[in-house]
Design a protein around this motif. Structure first.
Motif, PDB file in Angstrom:
ATOM      1  N   LEU A   1     -15.502 -10.065   6.864  1.00  0.00           N
ATOM      2  CA  LEU A   1     -15.310  -8.810   7.236  1.00  0.00           C
ATOM      3  C   LEU A   1     -14.359  -8.351   6.181  1.00  0.00           C
ATOM      4  CD1 LEU A   1     -15.081  -8.869  11.103  1.00  0.00           C
ATOM      5  CD2 LEU A   1     -16.794  -7.687   9.673  1.00  0.00           C
ATOM      6  N   MET A   2     -13.397  -9.129   5.810  1.00  0.00           N
ATOM      7  CA  MET A   2     -12.299  -8.667   4.598  1.00  0.00           C
ATOM      8  C   MET A   2     -13.157  -8.509   3.410  1.00  0.00           C
ATOM      9  SD  MET A   2      -9.224  -8.283   3.896  1.00  0.00           S
ATOM     10  CE  MET A   2      -8.011  -9.201   4.977  1.00  0.00           C
ATOM     11  N   GLY A   3     -14.211  -9.361   3.155  1.00  0.00           N
ATOM     12  CA  GLY A   3     -15.048  -9.248   1.881  1.00  0.00           C
ATOM     13  C   GLY A   3     -15.880  -7.897   1.957  1.00  0.00           C
ATOM     14  N   ALA A   4     -16.310  -7.824   2.789  1.00  0.00           N
ATOM     15  CA  ALA A   4     -17.057  -6.568   3.155  1.00  0.00           C
ATOM     16  C   ALA A   4     -16.134  -5.347   2.957  1.00  0.00           C
ATOM     17  CB  ALA A   4     -17.874  -6.249   4.713  1.00  0.00           C
ATOM     18  N   VAL A   5     -15.197  -5.322   3.568  1.00  0.00           N
ATOM     19  CA  VAL A   5     -14.351  -4.174   3.530  1.00  0.00           C
ATOM     20  C   VAL A   5     -13.811  -3.957   2.005  1.00  0.00           C
ATOM     21  CG1 VAL A   5     -11.964  -3.275   4.024  1.00  0.00           C
ATOM     22  CG2 VAL A   5     -13.476  -4.206   5.763  1.00  0.00           C
ATOM     23  N   LEU A   6     -13.413  -5.122   1.378  1.00  0.00           N
ATOM     24  CA  LEU A   6     -12.780  -5.172  -0.018  1.00  0.00           C
ATOM     25  C   LEU A   6     -13.841  -4.394  -0.799  1.00  0.00           C
ATOM     26  CD1 LEU A   6     -10.142  -6.352  -0.811  1.00  0.00           C
ATOM     27  CD2 LEU A   6     -11.356  -8.123  -1.757  1.00  0.00           C
ATOM     28  N   LEU A   7     -15.219  -4.941  -0.933  1.00  0.00           N
ATOM     29  CA  LEU A   7     -16.179  -4.261  -1.793  1.00  0.00           C
ATOM     30  C   LEU A   7     -16.440  -2.850  -1.078  1.00  0.00           C
ATOM     31  CD1 LEU A   7     -17.581  -5.488  -4.149  1.00  0.00           C
ATOM     32  CD2 LEU A   7     -19.260  -6.405  -2.719  1.00  0.00           C
ATOM     33  N   GLY A   8     -16.745  -2.828  -0.070  1.00  0.00           N
ATOM     34  CA  GLY A   8     -16.828  -1.206   0.378  1.00  0.00           C
ATOM     35  C   GLY A   8     -15.779  -0.267  -0.059  1.00  0.00           C
ATOM     36  N   ALA A   9     -14.650  -0.752   0.391  1.00  0.00           N
ATOM     37  CA  ALA A   9     -13.687   0.105  -0.470  1.00  0.00           C
ATOM     38  C   ALA A   9     -13.880   0.405  -1.975  1.00  0.00           C
ATOM     39  CB  ALA A   9     -12.211  -0.310   0.066  1.00  0.00           C
TER      40      ALA A   9
END
Lengths: 348, 341
Positions: A300-308
């Motif tokens: 989830l952290m990776g997804a948020v990082l890339l999404g942001a």
């Protein structure tokens, strides 16, 4: 499904598997999932046709205007999903490799897999003159072939995590030289295209990419999450893990394979996006304060990082269409710096 | 039962002979580097030109072009090998590349700015910008790593270096992607090459490299004290804080000046110290000595090969070092017992 409270967390039992979940992890997972959703909706509002967040949500659930549905479902949703899934895949790959090698630097960027994907892609762009889809295919072949060669080299001597890392360093160095050679030999147009691919981009990503990463994540993420307890035991050292009944070599074999597959497919879809695989697992461990690889939180952290990052790159450089990779490293780097500074200042 | 025996350390005599042999190879490599080139110059002429220059074309080629290039290769190679060995010893991490402290990215970003914003295309201009960029990045990394009241550990500096590098990488790539002409120049700098550095670079960087090399070579005993952890080091009477400070300063000076001089050469700083360690074991004095000799040997040899394989023109030394060195390294990893670091 039965849940039972014990003193240190919630035990979830389902399908013959039981997992203890710390309350802090549950909160973090919920917050990150919500953040991922918000960031994706926001990034789908930006573009040639600017939409409000409400219009995006309406379009997603089939209640928008024909134009907004076309824009959101055909163009922006695949891009957003590619970002979320690639971020998750890279982060899980990093979490598994860092845990297996017991080294914070043991991410797919450092041990040759991403470099191999890049070599495959550069050969496709510069030597074969391929377009975007051929480049993805070339990257996939490059990454998997590199991993296969490393396996073949290391397996003859028994799969020891540390030997795999060292061989990976050597392979990465060799392939990096090949990549540099290709870039200096190319004409400037191909070299710029290659450089853009090497930065990692989500521009113009469509459903085939989404499906490829989604299938990979759906297959490999549960495996990593279920086996992460084995890794927690292995982080205490092989003898202890062995005594606890963890089959060391098969676990390593399968999990390194899973990490490789995740990194190779994600890189094929987006190009090598720097820093996610390295930073996301570290950030996840820092916020959950978990022992062992926090696989789901990392994802989830990776997804948020890339999404942001994708939202930021579209907002800041709107018309220039710069690749997302240049911002992930800044977002991840600044967050990491802030987190570290805060933690260091807090301790006396 | 030959299970789990500790890694066999070579007898001191064998290590010493090995070091002398490596030194001999280095001298031969430097000699070849001066002799071999685009223009055929007889060996006797080379010798007489080295002993006293008579102002002939051959003599000028030897004294002003080939010799400075070979010496730059030796200095830069030794600097990167030592910086890598100190880095890996301080962090106790075999994956730690000296560039992780942020200096390489600092130098790169400064060179990108020099090319794109200031329109500087001279090699010496790039060297000065690289030096300034490496110094500024070091200061930023150190300032970030030293936040708070706790002692600054190498782990923190590595993370701070990663953070600073990441931000600089963004600046770097944004400029390069928006300015293809600058990228066209930068892609050749970025490979790492000794070509074109013959005039003027050596007198500038020697002031940084020579003291750094001396400092690093003398750190062997101090680094040995840290090998079993900080607490053990303190127990042995070592001043852990000071060793770290000196070590980090040495790495930043060596890696920064080397990168400014020839561009980023990742392979030499990362892999040569690993090779040295696989050969001589864990004693840092020997690891440093071997790194200081093997790295320049590889660099000078790679430079010669690079001049010979592609004619006319040449293959950049950064490419050749990895192509020559990586297979050796991989073979060593597979053949030797690799213990945990």
């Amino acid at each position: 499904m039965v849940t039972a409270r014990v003193t240190t967390g919630v035990v979830v039992r389902a399908f013959g598997v039981s997992v203890r979940v710390a309350p802090r992890t549950l909160v973090v997972v919920a917050v990150l999932a919500a953040l991922a959703a918000v960031v994706s909706v926001l990034s789908m509002t930006v573009g040639q046709v600017s939409l409000s967040p409400g219009e995006v949500v309406a379009a997603l659930f089939g209640g928008g205007t024909p134009v907004s549905e076309m824009v959101v479902l055909r163009l922006r949703l695949p891009r957003a999903l590619t970002g979320l899934l690639a971020g998750a895949a890279l982060a899980v790959s990093g979490a598994l490799l860092q845990s297996i090698t017991r080294n914070v630097l043991g991410s797919p960027d450092f041990i040759g897999i991403t470099t191999g994907s890049a070599t495959g892609a550069l050969i496709t762009i510069i030597v074969l003159g391929g377009g975007m889809h051929q480049t993805s295919l070339g990257a996939l072949v490059g990454g998997l072939a590199t991993a296969a060669v490393m396996y073949a080299l290391v397996l003859r001597r028994g799969l020891q995590g540390f030997r795999f890392v060292l061989v990976g360093v050597g392979v990465a160095a060799l392939l990096l030289a090949v990549n540099y050679y290709l870039i200096t030999r190319a004409d400037i147009y191909d070299a710029v295209a290659a450089q853009e691919w090497l930065t990692g981009s989500l521009n113009l990503r469509t459903w085939p990419q989404v499906i490829a990463i989604a299938v990979t994540v759906a297959l490999l993420l549960p495996l990593g999450a279920l086996w992460s307890r084995r890794l927690t035991a292995m982080e205490m050292g092989d003898p202890i893990a062995g005594a606890l009944g963890v089959p060391l070599v098969p676990t390593r074999l399968v999990l390194i394979g899973a990490a490789t597959g995740l990194a190779a497919v994600a890189t094929a879809a987006t190009g090598p996006i720097a820093f996610v695989a390295l930073a996301a697992p570290q950030l996840a461990r820092a916020v959950t304060r978990a022992n062992g690889p926090a696989v789901l939180t990392s994802a989830l952290m990776g997804a948020v990082l890339l999404g942001a990052s994708d939202f930021a790159v579209q907002r800041i450089f709107g018309t220039a269409q710069l690749p997302v990779g240049i911002v992930t490293s800044a977002v991840g780097g600044l967050y990491l710096a802030w987190l570290l500074a805060a933690r260091w200042r807090g301790r006396t | 039962m030959a299970v789990q025996s500790p890694p066999v350390e070579r007898a001191p005599a064998a290590r010493f002979i090995g070091l002398l042999a490596a030194l001999g190879v280095l001298v031969v490599a430097v000699g070849l580097s001066v002799w071999v080139g685009l223009k055929d110059i007889p060996f006797s002429t080379v010798l007489s030109a080295l002993l006293d220059g008579d102002g002939s074309t051959a003599s000028v080629t030897i004294r002003d072009v080939r010799l400075p290039r070979a010496l730059l290769g030796v200095l830069v190679g030794a600097a990167l090998g030592l910086a890598g060995a100190v880095m890996q010893a301080l962090t106790r991490n075999p994956l730690a590349d000296p560039g992780l402290l942020g200096v390489t990215m600092g130098a790169s970003t400064a060179v990108v700015l020099a090319i794109s914003v200031f329109g500087i295309s001279s090699v010496l201009g790039h060297v000065w910008f690289g030096l300034i960029g490496a110094a500024l990045a070091s200061l930023m990394v150190y300032a970030l790593g030293a936040t708070g009241r706790q002692v600054t550990t190498p782990d923190r500096l590595v993370l701070a270096g990663a953070a600073v590098s990441a931000v600089l990488f963004t600046v770097n790539s944004a400029i390069l992607l928006l300015d293809p002409a600058a990228f066209n120049q930068f892609r050749f700098w970025n490979v790492g090459s000794l070509a074109g550095r013959e005039v003027g670079v050596l007198p500038v960087v020697v002031w940084f490299l020579a003291p750094g090399i001396v400092l690093a070579v003398l750190m062997g005993r101090a680094l040995n004290a840290l090998a079993l952890g900080d607490a053990a080091g303190r127990g042995l009477g070592a001043n852990v804080g000071r060793i770290r400070l000196v070590g980090v300063a040495a790495i930043m000076v060596l890696c920064g000046a080397a990168t400014a001089a020839v561009g980023p050469l990742v392979f030499v700083g990362l892999v040569v110290p690993l090779v040295a360690r696989l050969i001589v074991g864990a004693d840092q004095r020997w690891v440093l000595a071997y790194s200081a000799v093997l790295a320049p040997t590889l660099l000078v040899a790679a430079d010669i090969v690079g001049r010979l394989v592609v004619q006319p023109g040449e293959l950049q030394v950064g490419i050749v070092t990895a192509v020559l060195g990586a297979p050796v390294f991989i073979a060593l990893c597979l053949r030797k017992r690799v213990g945990q670091w």
